[in-house]
Design a protein around this motif. Structure first.
Motif, PDB file in Angstrom:
ATOM      1  N   SER A 285       7.105   6.223   3.373  1.00  0.00           N
ATOM      2  CA  SER A 285       7.041   6.481   4.810  1.00  0.00           C
ATOM      3  C   SER A 285       5.627   6.873   5.240  1.00  0.00           C
ATOM      4  O   SER A 285       5.142   6.428   6.293  1.00  0.00           O
ATOM      5  N   LEU A 286       4.945   7.685   4.436  1.00  0.00           N
ATOM      6  CA  LEU A 286       3.584   8.095   4.769  1.00  0.00           C
ATOM      7  C   LEU A 286       2.643   6.889   4.830  1.00  0.00           C
ATOM      8  O   LEU A 286       1.790   6.798   5.715  1.00  0.00           O
ATOM      9  N   LEU A 287       2.798   5.954   3.887  1.00  0.00           N
ATOM     10  CA  LEU A 287       1.969   4.748   3.900  1.00  0.00           C
ATOM     11  C   LEU A 287       2.322   3.848   5.081  1.00  0.00           C
ATOM     12  O   LEU A 287       1.442   3.313   5.766  1.00  0.00           O
ATOM     13  N   GLU A 288       3.610   3.682   5.300  1.00  0.00           N
ATOM     14  CA  GLU A 288       4.067   2.778   6.362  1.00  0.00           C
ATOM     15  C   GLU A 288       3.605   3.255   7.735  1.00  0.00           C
ATOM     16  O   GLU A 288       3.259   2.449   8.605  1.00  0.00           O
ATOM     17  N   GLN A 289       3.581   4.574   7.917  1.00  0.00           N
ATOM     18  CA  GLN A 289       3.153   5.128   9.200  1.00  0.00           C
ATOM     19  C   GLN A 289       1.633   5.257   9.320  1.00  0.00           C
ATOM     20  O   GLN A 289       1.120   5.614  10.381  1.00  0.00           O
ATOM     21  N   GLY A 290       0.925   4.974   8.243  1.00  0.00           N
ATOM     22  CA  GLY A 290      -0.530   5.080   8.266  1.00  0.00           C
ATOM     23  C   GLY A 290      -1.048   6.498   8.182  1.00  0.00           C
ATOM     24  O   GLY A 290      -2.234   6.752   8.431  1.00  0.00           O
ATOM     25  N   LYS A 291      -0.189   7.442   7.802  1.00  0.00           N
ATOM     26  CA  LYS A 291      -0.627   8.839   7.698  1.00  0.00           C
ATOM     27  C   LYS A 291      -1.419   9.094   6.420  1.00  0.00           C
ATOM     28  O   LYS A 291      -2.165  10.073   6.331  1.00  0.00           O
ATOM     29  N   VAL A 292      -1.226   8.254   5.430  1.00  0.00           N
ATOM     30  CA  VAL A 292      -2.017   8.302   4.203  1.00  0.00           C
ATOM     31  C   VAL A 292      -2.597   6.915   3.977  1.00  0.00           C
ATOM     32  O   VAL A 292      -1.877   5.919   4.073  1.00  0.00           O
ATOM     33  N   LYS A 293      -3.882   6.854   3.683  1.00  0.00           N
ATOM     34  CA  LYS A 293      -4.558   5.584   3.445  1.00  0.00           C
ATOM     35  C   LYS A 293      -4.975   5.513   1.969  1.00  0.00           C
ATOM     36  O   LYS A 293      -5.607   6.439   1.464  1.00  0.00           O
ATOM     37  N   VAL A 294      -4.605   4.417   1.329  1.00  0.00           N
ATOM     38  CA  VAL A 294      -4.862   4.321  -0.111  1.00  0.00           C
ATOM     39  C   VAL A 294      -5.767   3.159  -0.504  1.00  0.00           C
ATOM     40  O   VAL A 294      -6.332   3.159  -1.605  1.00  0.00           O
ATOM     41  N   ALA A 295      -5.920   2.167   0.365  1.00  0.00           N
ATOM     42  CA  ALA A 295      -6.677   0.973  -0.014  1.00  0.00           C
ATOM     43  C   ALA A 295      -8.089   1.329  -0.460  1.00  0.00           C
ATOM     44  O   ALA A 295      -8.612   0.773  -1.431  1.00  0.00           O
ATOM     45  N   GLY A 296      -8.735   2.285   0.236  1.00  0.00           N
ATOM     46  CA  GLY A 296     -10.103   2.659  -0.092  1.00  0.00           C
ATOM     47  C   GLY A 296     -10.235   3.432  -1.384  1.00  0.00           C
ATOM     48  O   GLY A 296     -11.361   3.618  -1.882  1.00  0.00           O
ATOM     49  N   LEU A 297      -9.119   3.887  -1.930  1.00  0.00           N
ATOM     50  CA  LEU A 297      -9.177   4.638  -3.184  1.00  0.00           C
ATOM     51  C   LEU A 297      -9.290   3.721  -4.390  1.00  0.00           C
ATOM     52  O   LEU A 297      -9.716   4.140  -5.467  1.00  0.00           O
ATOM     53  N   ILE A 298      -8.872   2.460  -4.235  1.00  0.00           N
ATOM     54  CA  ILE A 298      -8.936   1.507  -5.349  1.00  0.00           C
ATOM     55  C   ILE A 298     -10.351   0.942  -5.398  1.00  0.00           C
ATOM     56  O   ILE A 298     -10.743   0.112  -4.579  1.00  0.00           O
ATOM     57  N   THR A 299     -11.122   1.401  -6.365  1.00  0.00           N
ATOM     58  CA  THR A 299     -12.525   1.007  -6.464  1.00  0.00           C
ATOM     59  C   THR A 299     -12.774  -0.040  -7.537  1.00  0.00           C
ATOM     60  O   THR A 299     -13.831  -0.694  -7.530  1.00  0.00           O
ATOM     61  N   ASP A 300     -11.830  -0.208  -8.467  1.00  0.00           N
ATOM     62  CA  ASP A 300     -12.055  -1.135  -9.582  1.00  0.00           C
ATOM     63  C   ASP A 300     -10.757  -1.854  -9.921  1.00  0.00           C
ATOM     64  O   ASP A 300      -9.700  -1.229 -10.042  1.00  0.00           O
ATOM     65  N   ARG A 301     -10.856  -3.177 -10.071  1.00  0.00           N
ATOM     66  CA  ARG A 301      -9.700  -4.014 -10.389  1.00  0.00           C
ATOM     67  C   ARG A 301      -9.989  -4.818 -11.652  1.00  0.00           C
ATOM     68  O   ARG A 301     -11.086  -5.351 -11.821  1.00  0.00           O
ATOM     69  N   TYR A 302      -8.994  -4.895 -12.510  1.00  0.00           N
ATOM     70  CA  TYR A 302      -9.147  -5.581 -13.792  1.00  0.00           C
ATOM     71  C   TYR A 302      -8.009  -6.569 -14.000  1.00  0.00           C
ATOM     72  O   TYR A 302      -6.951  -6.463 -13.370  1.00  0.00           O
TER      73      TYR A 302
END
Length: 346
Positions: free
Chosen positions: A304-321
């Protein structure tokens, strides 16, 4: 790769990609999930580096990974709420649902629990089988790759509830790694008026400020009392609630010193061994020291927090493998670089 495959830890810094592995089939009440993305966290690095966890040896080989998203590829009998093709985030706690902890609603402290990725084979494999209750449908607004952070976000949701954060609270958070940054956003969503976050890396503090932290502090070369003094000088008071998101004695001490009389210290990080912290200060201020373990019924709230935009996580992912990069990924995370690393199994 058409066959099932998995990444197995065979000992210290010894991970192997295995192909042609048996594909698990779901039993009654279970779901088979094709894994899309797996998060890499400090627990994985500790297991890989030391070959132990919590002072106990690990039974090798083991498939690590306890943060994951994927799509349902098969359902067992008795499954009523999910169907093939559903996109899901996965809980890693397998609880007995019969012990005192489970029956009291605290399945995270189940006496017979198994944690996938630490005690049983986890999510670093193409197909996994889990109970239906361990799967949570992702809304269309949450991509599979960022949805992998729902597991650590569930940890901070649980910690926020344990700390009883209320509207208007002044909160201090020690550590601005991925968990600290999620904790900061979680307490803001719960109504915290002011959030002060500390770390030793300026780039992490800059990200914290961009995500809503009211105050940040680089605590490099400061002792715990100095940090607490600096925090109090800025805020004009001590914190109502502090969250320790590092897992070391100095950070715990800082949290105690920075908390007002009658306030609460929530230990989210996992210390190693016996800690030496200023319990005398906590006693003289009648501070509640609250521990927290994992999560319970927290995934729906995190979603719910993600869906409502109250928590943003995309910017936390700095490295993909990708597959085959596991050693490179682990060495990168061990170095302290970046915020959150994830691995695609597609």
């Amino acid at each position: 790769m058409s066959d099932n495959y998995r990444m197995c830890l065979y000992g210290k810094e010894n991970v192997k990609l295995e192909q042609g592995c048996p594909t698990p089939s779901p039993s009654y009440g279970e779901i088979q999930v094709r894994i899309h993305t797996v998060g890499i966290c400090g627990t994985d690095i500790h297991m890989w580096q030391s070959g132990e966890l919590g002072g106990a040896g690990i039974k090798f080989p083991i498939v690590m990974g306890h943060e994951a998203t994927g799509s349902i590829s098969c359902v067992g009998g008795g499954v009523t709420k999910l169907r093939v093709g559903d996109r899901v985030a996965l809980e890693a706690i397998i609880a007995c649902r019969q012990c005192h902890g489970c029956l009291s609603g605290k399945y995270n402290i189940c006496q017979d629990r198994n944690i996938l990725g630490t005690e049983r084979n986890g999510f670093q494999q193409k197909f996994v089988v889990v109970p239906e209750r361990n799967c949570h449908i992702l809304p269309v607004s949450i991509p599979l790759d960022t949805g992998v952070l729902l597991e650590p976000l569930s940890v901070t949701v649980h910690a926020c509830e344990r700390g009883q954060v209320a509207i208007g609270d002044v909160v201090v958070i020690s550590g601005s790694g991925s968990v600290g940054l999620l904790q900061m956003q979680t307490v803001k969503a719960a109504g915290a008026q002011v959030v002060y976050i500390t770390d030793i890396l300026p780039e992490r503090l800059a990200l914290a400020a961009s995500l809503g932290a009211d105050h940040t502090l680089d605590v490099s070369n400061m002792d715990s009392k100095e940090v607490a003094r600096r925090v109090e000088k800025t805020l004009g008071k001590k914190a109502d609630v502090t969250f320790e998101c590092v897992g070391n004695d100095q950070s715990i001490a800082t949290s105690i010193y920075a908390t007002r009389s009658g306030g609460r210290v929530v230990i989210v990080g996992v210390p190693s061994g016996i800690s030496r912290v200023p319990v005398d200060d906590a006693v003289l201020k009648e501070i509640d020291i609250i521990t927290t373990l994992g999560y319970k019924d927290s995934f729906p709230k995190a979603i719910s927090l993600l869906e409502q935009g109250k928590v943003k996580v995309a910017g936390l992912i700095t490295d993909r493998y990708g597959l085959g990069d596991i050693d490179k990924a682990y060495r990168h995370v061990r170095s302290g670089a970046g915020i959150k690393s994830v691995m695609s199994l597609e």
